[in-house]
Design a protein around this motif. Structure first.
Motif, PDB file in Angstrom:
ATOM      1  N   PRO A  29       3.990  15.857 -11.501  1.00  0.00           N
ATOM      2  CA  PRO A  29       3.673  16.737 -12.442  1.00  0.00           C
ATOM      3  C   PRO A  29       2.043  17.436 -13.078  1.00  0.00           C
ATOM      4  O   PRO A  29       1.750  18.836 -13.852  1.00  0.00           O
ATOM      5  N   LEU A  30       1.155  17.009 -12.674  1.00  0.00           N
ATOM      6  CA  LEU A  30      -0.081  17.291 -13.458  1.00  0.00           C
ATOM      7  C   LEU A  30      -0.633  18.488 -11.863  1.00  0.00           C
ATOM      8  O   LEU A  30      -2.087  18.844 -12.345  1.00  0.00           O
ATOM      9  N   LEU A  31       0.137  18.571 -11.103  1.00  0.00           N
ATOM     10  CA  LEU A  31      -0.380  19.450 -10.060  1.00  0.00           C
ATOM     11  C   LEU A  31       0.176  20.647  -9.243  1.00  0.00           C
ATOM     12  O   LEU A  31       0.990  20.878  -9.265  1.00  0.00           O
TER      13      LEU A  31
ATOM     14  N   TYR B 289       0.960  -1.434   0.091  1.00  0.00           N
ATOM     15  CA  TYR B 289      -0.332  -0.205  -0.467  1.00  0.00           C
ATOM     16  C   TYR B 289       1.122   1.780  -0.104  1.00  0.00           C
ATOM     17  O   TYR B 289       0.445   2.360  -0.885  1.00  0.00           O
ATOM     18  N   GLU B 290       2.508   0.748   1.024  1.00  0.00           N
ATOM     19  CA  GLU B 290       2.962   2.563   0.865  1.00  0.00           C
ATOM     20  C   GLU B 290       3.627   2.451  -0.545  1.00  0.00           C
ATOM     21  O   GLU B 290       3.245   4.163  -1.117  1.00  0.00           O
ATOM     22  N   ARG B 291       3.988   1.824  -1.431  1.00  0.00           N
ATOM     23  CA  ARG B 291       4.625   1.275  -2.257  1.00  0.00           C
ATOM     24  C   ARG B 291       4.479   2.169  -3.901  1.00  0.00           C
ATOM     25  O   ARG B 291       4.362   2.981  -4.168  1.00  0.00           O
ATOM     26  N   SER B 292       3.321   1.990  -3.561  1.00  0.00           N
ATOM     27  CA  SER B 292       1.628   2.264  -4.416  1.00  0.00           C
ATOM     28  C   SER B 292       1.363   3.462  -3.848  1.00  0.00           C
ATOM     29  O   SER B 292       0.608   4.481  -5.062  1.00  0.00           O
TER      30      SER B 292
ATOM     31  N   LEU C 216       4.087   5.400  -5.544  1.00  0.00           N
ATOM     32  CA  LEU C 216       4.448   5.814  -7.126  1.00  0.00           C
ATOM     33  C   LEU C 216       2.953   6.474  -7.371  1.00  0.00           C
ATOM     34  O   LEU C 216       3.929   7.015  -8.554  1.00  0.00           O
ATOM     35  N   LEU C 217       1.576   6.085  -7.292  1.00  0.00           N
ATOM     36  CA  LEU C 217       1.110   7.136  -7.701  1.00  0.00           C
ATOM     37  C   LEU C 217       1.160   8.955  -7.698  1.00  0.00           C
ATOM     38  O   LEU C 217       1.297   9.572  -8.280  1.00  0.00           O
ATOM     39  N   ALA C 218       1.823   8.797  -6.745  1.00  0.00           N
ATOM     40  CA  ALA C 218       1.894  10.964  -6.433  1.00  0.00           C
ATOM     41  C   ALA C 218       3.251  10.802  -7.017  1.00  0.00           C
ATOM     42  O   ALA C 218       3.175  12.282  -7.673  1.00  0.00           O
TER      43      ALA C 218
END
Length: 67
Positions: free
Chosen positions: A17-19, A4-7, A10-12
């Protein structure tokens, strides 16, 4: 727990770049409205299903891609 922490990490990295600043401000506004709706629902003033509106927090990211 590590998965969960790794996912999330990676999602962050993918979303970072979109934020832009304007996207973050718009997401803050949407989240504020969700919190207000949650408070009204908790106080039994309205009968809103707040989790149905939760994906709206990500709509500003999509709008941010087009301008």
């Amino acid at each position: 727990m590590l998965i969960y922490e790794r996912s999330i990490s990676l999602l962050a990295r993918v979303i970072a770049p979109l934020l832009t600043e304007s996207v973050i401000n718009e997401m803050t506004c949407v989240d504020f409205l969700l919190i207000i709706g949650l408070a009204l629902s908790t106080l039994k003033i309205t009968d809103l299903k707040i989790m149905n509106y939760a994906p709206a927090a990500f709509i500003p990211i999509i709008f941010g891609l087009f301008y």
